[in-house]
Design an enzyme around this catalytic site. Structure first.
Site, PDB file in Angstrom:
ATOM      1  CD  GLU A   1      -2.750   1.513   0.239  1.00  0.00           C
ATOM      2  OE1 GLU A   1      -2.866   0.718  -0.703  1.00  0.00           O
ATOM      3  OE2 GLU A   1      -3.325   2.610   0.279  1.00  0.00           O
TER       4      GLU A   1
ATOM      5  CE  LYS B   1      -2.700   5.442  -1.700  1.00  0.00           C
ATOM      6  NZ  LYS B   1      -3.791   4.568  -1.356  1.00  0.00           N
TER       7      LYS B   1
END
Ligand code: F6R
Length: 619
Positions: free
Chosen positions: A492, A496
């Site tokens: 993640e 991002k």
């Protein structure tokens, strides 16, 4: 995927459409346009770029008289904000689209799959196309079927279209009427006082009315200033309940932050408190029994869990696998939804399928959920979007309560998804008796403390993030690594950074580094290691040493108070201590901020990263 809106009422339509489109910009922003009924003409203004460009084009058009300035201003119109699927990003391909005689205008969201053959037929019949889009065939088809009744023409047109889409149509011969239709793509109607709205999503008209009617797939809706009539595919009038929306409009504003993304990062404690609050009270256990859309019977007798999702939501699913397997001792498969639907998955009765989707509209997630349900699995929609398509395609809905997320990069909805999967995992453990009551009570307490820990983290973490920025913001490549629940955190964090800063990134289980990715490293590579407290920490430290031996500079996410990791890395960013399983929810926050600060340092707008849209309603 795009945002569409229509207004028919007694107030100036232009301002209403523009402010509605602003609320829909998260759905796409490569071009935009509006059409207004101005006397005996429908006038259209379109522009490439986001809505600022449309506003500028509208002022230019006003000056040059292309949009009438004489009173009374138009009170009927349609608008669109585009995310290109068919046809390049240019003014001709921007919506609204119109027929050859310029009497029928449409705004469309979605894809018409058989547009090539329809277009050939229409051209052979004399239609002159002015764009490369699939959407224009709808305008031309409507005109070809029009015989004084726009709703009838919409019905005939729908019967010829393949694909998933929604659209709003306007015809000069019936200037007080809008006709909209949907097949799979979302559409919702707002009912004001002597005015009607139709849009892809509720926020588009929330400032004007909170009374809505949801339109079902296959339905047609006729909107006039004082009336809304919904018809099914056979033309029969359908009664649809009026739903009162109680969202706070404030949540759609930036609230003093420089961007929506930053505001949303800082809203995470609130979203978590909402998501966890009343679900973690009963006898120190988890209470999902009072959920309106959730019947706990769905959790009984489950033999396997399958999680389907895309992007960030998929990463939440990966964390869910650790929690459900560890606590509820159920086997869990996690699949990228776009792959799941095409590999003839083995799924059926006894399986609990959880579709995670903040929007509840991601095409692939919906397709995977529908497939599993058709094969007899029980399906839960885990979503942030009340009444979204996912909730209607599932047997039960479990809502995250993150509030509206406008920034394209998911932040608060991710941490709320984690909270919700933890709740589900714990409830499954309770029902299956796989954890002692004392351990459940301990975990519930740990969950309840999370909002406070997030607040503490956000209050103190920025200086540590700022301290690494100077030497890493202009790197060409970042590598993220972790073990156990640190793997989805690494994935993640990597997503991002790449999506808002356009830096190339990769993420790996730390144990995999020596099987290939370590070859990528040199002195210029920042490596972000999830090195929080866990039984595997010594192994992560060994992996850190391996990458440092290749010259890489390591930023470690560590647990507050830890002194060992700091000796092996260039920089540490601390997160508060919590149960090992819950660490992802805290450890991801510095990674969100790191990505954010790097994007800002590079002069980018994190709220609207290039090539992306908030909700992917196309395949
Ligand atoms: C990344 C991001 C996307 C979404 C993905 C799924 O920051 O936001 O990867 O997570 O498009 O969207 P939903 O959750 O709406 O199904």
């Amino acid at each position: 995927m795009c945002g569409i809106i229509g207004y028919v009422g007694h107030r100036p339509a232009k301002e209403i459409l523009l402010s509605g489109l602003r609320k829909l910009e998260y759905r796409g922003y490569d071009s935009a346009g509006i059409s207004l009924v101005e006397g005996d003409e429908i006038r259209s203004v379109r522009a490439v770029g986001n809505l600022d460009h449309l506003e500028a084009a509208l002022s230019g058009a006003l000056e040059s008289g292309r949009v009438a300035t004489l009173a009374p201003p138009a009170t009927v119109g349609i608008g669109h904000t585009r995310w290109a699927t068919h046809g390049r990003v240019n003014e001709a391909n921007a919506h609204p689209h119109f027929d050859t005689s310029n009497r029928v205008h449409v705004v469309v969201n979605g894809i018409v799959e058989n547009y090539v053959e329809l277009r050939e037929r229409l051209v052979a019949d004399g239609a002159v196309f002015s764009s490369e889009t699939d959407a224009e065939v709808i305008a031309q088809l409507l005109a070809s079927h029009y015989d004084g009744d726009l709703a009838a023409a919409v019905g005939l047109t729908l019967a010829e279209l393949d694909g998933s889409f929604s659209f709003v149509a306007l015809c000069l011969d019936e200037p007080d009427l809008l006709v909209a239709a949907r097949r799979e793509s979302p559409l919702v109607v707002g009912c004001g006082s002597d005015e009607s709205f139709v849009a892809s999503a509720v926020p588009a008209f929330l400032a004007d009315t909170r009374s809505v009617r949801y339109i079902e797939s296959g339905e047609i809706v006729l909107l006039r200033a004082g009336s809304v009539e919904i018809r099914d595919a056979t033309g029969a009038v359908v009664e649809r309940e009026l739903v009162e929306i109680d969202w706070d409009e404030e949540t759609a504003e930036k609230g003093g932050y420089e961007t929506f993304m930053l505001k949303e990062i800082y809203e995470q404690a609130d979203g978590l408190a909402e998501t966890l609050g009343d679900r973690t009270v009963r006898g120190n256990g988890v209470d999902l029994a009072d959920e309106g859309a959730f019947d706990e019977a769905i959790l009984e007798g489950v033999q396997r869990v399958v999680i389907v999702a895309c992007g960030t939501a998929y990463h939440a699913g990966l964390v869910g696998r650790y929690a459900i397997e560890e606590w509820a001792r159920l086997p869990v498969d996690v699949d990228v939804a776009s792959e799941y639907q095409y590999r003839n998955p083995i799924v059926g009765p006894g399986d609990l399928v959880i579709g995670i989707s903040q929007s509840g509209e991601s095409f692939d997630t919906l397709a995977a959920m529908r497939l599993a349900r058709a094969r007899g699995a029980r399906v839960i929609a885990l979503t942030n979007s009340m009444g979204s398509q996912a909730t209607r395609d599932a047997d039960a809905a479990l809502y995250t309560r993150a509030g509206l997320e406008i920034g394209v990069a998911a932040t608060k909805t991710f941490t709320c998804q984690l909270a919700a999967v933890y709740l589900l995992a714990l409830r499954l453990a309770e029902l299956r008796g796989t954890l002692p009551a004392a351990r459940i009570a301990e975990l519930v307490l740990a969950l309840r403390r999370l909002p406070q820990l997030v607040d503490e983290l956000l209050a103190g973490v920025e200086p540590s993030v700022a301290a690494v920025l100077d030497w890493c913001w202009d790197a060409d490549f970042f590598l993220y690594m972790g073990r156990h629940v640190g793997v989805p955190v690494a994935l993640e964090g990597s997503l991002k950074l790449k999506e808002i800063s356009y830096i190339s990134t990769d993420a790996y289980p730390a144990g995999e580094m020596k099987h290939g990715p370590i070859a990528l490293l040199d002195e210029s590579t920042p490596v972000v290691a999830i090195a929080t407290d866990s039984p595997l920490l010594t192994k992560v430290i060994s992996n850190i040493q391996e990458v440092r031996a290749r010259g890489a500079r390591v930023i470690a996410i560590t647990t507050a108070g830890d002194t060992t990791v700091a000796q092996h890395v260039e920089a540490t960013i601390e997160v508060p201590a919590t149960d090992e399983m819950l660490v992802p929810l805290l450890a991801v926050i510095p990674l969100q901020l790191l990505a954010y600060r790097i994007a800002i340092r590079r002069g980018l707008n994190p709220d609207q990263p290039r090539n992306l849209a908030k909700t992917v309603t196309v395949e």
